[in-house]
Design an enzyme around this catalytic site. Sequence first.
Site: not given
Length: 270
Positions: A187, A154, A189, A73, A10-11
């Site tokens: 997403c 994040e 996240h 992702c 993932d990013s």
Amino acid sequence: MDNRPIGVFDSGLGGLTCIPNLFRQLPEERVIYFGDTARTPYGSKAVSTVKAYTNQIADFLAAQNVKMMVIACNTISSTCLPDLRKRFPDIPILGIIEPAACRVAESCNMESRIGIIATKVTIASGVYTASIEAMHPGLSVFCKATPAFVPLIEEGIIDNEIMDLTIRYYMDDFVKENRLDTLVLGCTHYPLIRKNILKIYPQLKIVNPSYEIVEKVKQVLQDERMLAERNDRENIFYASDLSENFVNMIQNILDTEKSDLILKFKNLDL
Ligand code: DGL
């Protein structure tokens, strides 16, 4: 049988939301995770940048001899999947959007009002809408880019008023005007703010692609006869920036202590 690890990436830390379920469903499997925490978020960057970063991650994972790559992702899945499959024709590569679209196509009907929230890049790609339309033509699908969620997550800004206000800012009109009854967390996240979303919009049925992709991993490993036999070697979690925040979040998401994790720094620019 194939005892090599599965590469998951993932990013940043979002892809970790797939891991607890992966461990539950496939306890014999070993994972090498890569989160590009130094360069996250990808979701508001140019597609050419996302592609260049993704190739670096995939090259790194291929060099670790992974048996499969799981793109945990949506942003990368929506932009890089065909290129990655060309780059590594011998490694099965799974994107996260197709299993999620499949769940929507199976569980929704013509009365359903389906919302997709995701990064700008994912929404601009149109891949969610196209995949759902291909599997179940005519469903009512509405899309909304919600770019501020990833930087807040994040940063660990989750269980508080700032996150709740941001959810309302993006979603109040979106949910009301489109009379949504289903919401796809487009997403990886976003499962981390699932509870916040449900607190504000309890009527929504949530589709969590971080969950759906694990079913797909299992199915492909079974079909290809690539399941691992019990092996005791540990899982490794690489990040391009091992910030204190990442270390805290990974412990929370995986519900484990730092001493039980193998965390490694890997800067792909070096
Ligand atoms: N977790 C990601 C996704 O599923 C990427 C978020 C980002 O880097 O913007 O889209």
